[in-house]
Design a protein around this motif. Structure first.
Motif, PDB file in Angstrom:
ATOM      1  N   THR A 165       0.826  -1.205   0.000  1.00 56.46           N
ATOM      2  CA  THR A 165       0.000   0.000   0.000  1.00 56.46           C
ATOM      3  C   THR A 165       0.859   1.254   0.000  1.00 56.46           C
ATOM      4  N   PRO A 212      -3.529   2.648   7.414  1.00 53.27           N
ATOM      5  CA  PRO A 212      -4.577   1.628   7.235  1.00 53.27           C
ATOM      6  C   PRO A 212      -4.280   0.322   7.963  1.00 53.27           C
ATOM      7  N   SER A 247      -3.421   0.052  -6.156  1.00 50.54           N
ATOM      8  CA  SER A 247      -4.250   0.470  -5.027  1.00 50.54           C
ATOM      9  C   SER A 247      -5.692  -0.003  -5.176  1.00 50.54           C
ATOM     10  N   SER A 306      -8.428  -2.854   1.816  1.00 52.52           N
ATOM     11  CA  SER A 306      -8.193  -1.676   2.643  1.00 52.52           C
ATOM     12  C   SER A 306      -9.175  -1.669   3.805  1.00 52.52           C
TER      13      SER A 306
END
Length: 237
Positions: A80, A125, A199, A204
Motif C-alpha cells: 500500500t 490503514p 491500489s 483496505s
C-alpha cells in the motif's frame, strides 16, 4: 457482544462489515460471496437478527478465515505504501511545465509529498485503521464510538507532521526550489499509473462493500454499463 436491547441490526450493514472482515483475512472474493449469501438467505428465511444468529462479524469471520497475521499485515503495508503515492506522481507528470518529451524536476517538495503519501497511506490503514475496522466488526448494532473518529484524525495528523519533519531534516529547506534530480515524464506516468492500479486491487480496512451475488456472472464491462444505465441498483448485490 449483542446489539443494544430493542434494536434490530440491519442485515445489509452486517453483511458489509462481515465481507470487509473476510477480505482482510484473505478469503477469496468467491468465498466471501457465498458466506454473505448464506447469511442473507438465513435472515430472509427466518427473520432472525443476524447478530443473534451468527454473532458479531469479527467472530463469525474467524470461523471461515484466520484474522490477518503479522506477515500479511506487513506485506500489505509495504504494498500500500508503494501504491498510494501513485496519484501524486501522475498529477506531477501532467502538471509539469516541461515539454512533453522532457524530464520532470524532482524537488524537495515532491519528495515530501510522495513520502508523506507513502507513510500515511501505508502505515495508517494497517495499524490504527485495521484496529478500528476490527473494533467496528465487534460493535455492529451499537454504532461507532465518536472516539474512533478522534483517534483516526489524530493519527493522520501525527503521521503527516512526523513524515514532513523527517524529510525536511534529511533534504534541508526547499525554499530555493532546487532540483534534486530529473525523471522522464513517461517513467513518472508509468510508475504513477502502476501504483494507482495496484491500489484498486489491494484490500483496505474501512472499505465496506457488498460482494456480488454468486449467481451474477456478468462481465466487468456489463456491470459498468448496468450502473451507467441506472439499473445496477435494481439487483440485490
Amino acid at each position: 457482544m449483542r446489539p443494544v436491547d430493542g434494536m434490530r441490526v440491519d442485515v445489509l450493514e452486517y453483511c458489509r462489515v462481515l465481507a470487509s472482515q473476510l477480505r482482510l483475512a484473505g478469503l477469496p472474493e468467491s468465498r466471501v460471496r457465498v458466506v454473505v449469501q448464506d447469511v442473507l438467505a438465513h435472515v430472509e428465511a427466518t427473520g432472525e437478527d443476524p447478530v443473534e444468529a451468527f454473532g458479531q462479524p469479527t467472530d463469525y469471520a474467524a470461523q471461515w478465515a484466520r484474522p490477518p497475521g503479522v506477515l500479511r499485515v506487513l506485506g500489505l503495508m509495504v504494498a500500500t505504501a508503494v501504491a498510494f503515492p501513485g496519484f501524486w506522481l501522475v498529477l506531477t507528470a501532467f502538471t509539469s511545465p516541461v515539454p512533453w518529451g522532457g524530464a520532470v524536476r524532482v524537488t524537495p517538495f515532491l519528495v515530501s509529498a510522495v513520502a508523506g503519501a507513502a507513510v500515511v497511506g501505508g502505515v495508517y490503514p494497517w495499524t490504527v485503521g485495521l484496529w478500528l475496522e476490527r473494533r467496528a466488526g465487534r460493535r455492529v448494532g451499537r454504532g461507532r464510538s465518536p472516539l474512533d473518529a478522534v483517534v483516526a484524525v489524530l493519527t493522520w495528523a501525527v503521521l503527516i507532521v512526523l513524515t514532513l519533519v523527517v524529510v525536511q531534516r534529511v533534504l534541508g529547506p526547499d525554499g530555493d526550489g532546487r532540483t534534486l534530480f530529473s525523471v522522464p515524464r513517461r517513467v513518472l506516468l508509468a510508475v504513477g499509473h502502476g501504483g494507482m492500479a495496484l491500489s484498486f486491487v489491494l484490500p483496505s480496512p474501512g472499505v465496506q462493500t457488498m460482494p456480488r451475488s454468486p449467481a451474477d456472472h456478468r462481465s466487468w464491462w456489463a456491470r459498468v454499463r448496468s450502473l451507467l444505465a441506472g439499473t445496477g441498483n435494481r439487483r440485490r448485490f
